[in-house]
Design an enzyme around this catalytic site. Structure first.
Site, short mmCIF file in Angstrom:
data_model
loop_
_atom_site.label_atom_id
_atom_site.label_comp_id
_atom_site.label_asym_id
_atom_site.label_seq_id
_atom_site.Cartn_x
_atom_site.Cartn_y
_atom_site.Cartn_z
N THR A 1 72.46 31.04 39.81
CA THR A 1 71.15 30.28 40.44
C THR A 1 70.21 30.95 40.54
O THR A 1 68.94 30.65 40.49
CB THR A 1 71.86 29.55 41.77
OG1 THR A 1 73.14 29.00 41.60
CG2 THR A 1 70.95 28.72 42.40
N GLU B 1 74.15 42.49 48.75
CA GLU B 1 73.61 41.30 49.24
C GLU B 1 73.41 41.35 50.59
O GLU B 1 72.50 40.90 51.09
CB GLU B 1 74.37 40.30 48.67
CG GLU B 1 74.24 39.91 47.12
CD GLU B 1 75.26 39.07 46.18
OE1 GLU B 1 74.75 38.36 45.38
OE2 GLU B 1 76.09 38.31 47.28
#
Length: 229
Positions: A31, A106
């Site tokens: 994405t 992340e």
């Protein structure tokens, strides 16, 4: 629409939140690929001055090739916004990330950002977390002992393997153990227990982090507010 079209739809909506002169965290995954492509077009067409921090070498290479200035997190101020994907998002806006084995990087980037947006297709929205396996990044030393401790706790651990059938190595040369839980009734309690297990570098529970979730749906994009400012 297929899943990739929904992802692209969400990504192209999320890129609208990026403003000139921002320091941006860019996540990892399919994405985010669409997000970086859309941001590259904005940088080119609108001459935006954007500085990015990437959570993977793949994202960094893609962004740099599109003219987005990339720097190391150590050289950046507090980030204005981080945009990333998620593997599951529950009704309380808690998430699981790490399907790409980048959850350690992340989470570091997310926690050094003023705001966080997740971009997902509607299949990632769930009532309770856990159907998606919960990833742990673990150091190799003593890992068999850790594995047995996780199994004894009833967490159904499995080493993640690479395409050659070998134990997958992360960016930091660690292993990934996925916990196949099916349902997580108390994510905070599980996160606290995992945080206290020596040998686990980081887990994929992203709790109380996200501010907004941009969802690609068959009938259009929806922006959900997590109520965290």
């Amino acid at each position: 629409m297929d899943q990739n079209q929904l992802k692209q739809q969400a990504a192209e909506e999320a890129v609208k939140f990026i403003k000139d002169s921002m320091f941006i965290g860019l996540g990892t995954g399919s994405t985010v690929f669409y997000l970086v492509e859309a941001l590259g077009r904005r940088v080119k067409n609108e001459h935006l001055q954007i500085t990015g921090v990437a959570t993977s070498s793949r994202t960094a290479k893609q962004a740099s090739a599109l003219g987005i200035k990339m720097i190391d997190l150590n050289d950046a101020p507090e980030l204005d916004l981080t945009i990333d994907g998620a593997d599951e998002v529950d009704r309380n806006f808690q998430g699981i990330k790490g399907g790409g084995a980048a959850h350690l990087l992340e989470k570091i980037v997310a926690l050094n950002s003023k705001r966080n947006i997740w971009i997902v297709d509607e299949s990632k929205l769930v009532t309770n977390l856990g159907a998606f396996p919960l990833p742990l990044e673990v150091i190799p030393f003593g890992v068999e002992r850790l594995y047995k401790r996780l199994a004894a706790k009833g967490l159904n651990p499995k080493f993640r393997l690479d395409e050659n059938g070998q134990r997958l190595r992360t960016h930091n040369k660690n292993f990934v153990i996925d916990l196949h839980l099916k349902q997580i009734d108390d994510p905070h309690a599980l996160a606290d227990w995992l945080d206290h297990q020596t040998g686990i570098v980081e887990h994929g529970l992203f709790l109380d982090i996200v501010n907004q979730v941009v969802v690609g749906r068959e009938n259009g994009v929806e922006v959900l507010d997590a109520g965290r400012g």
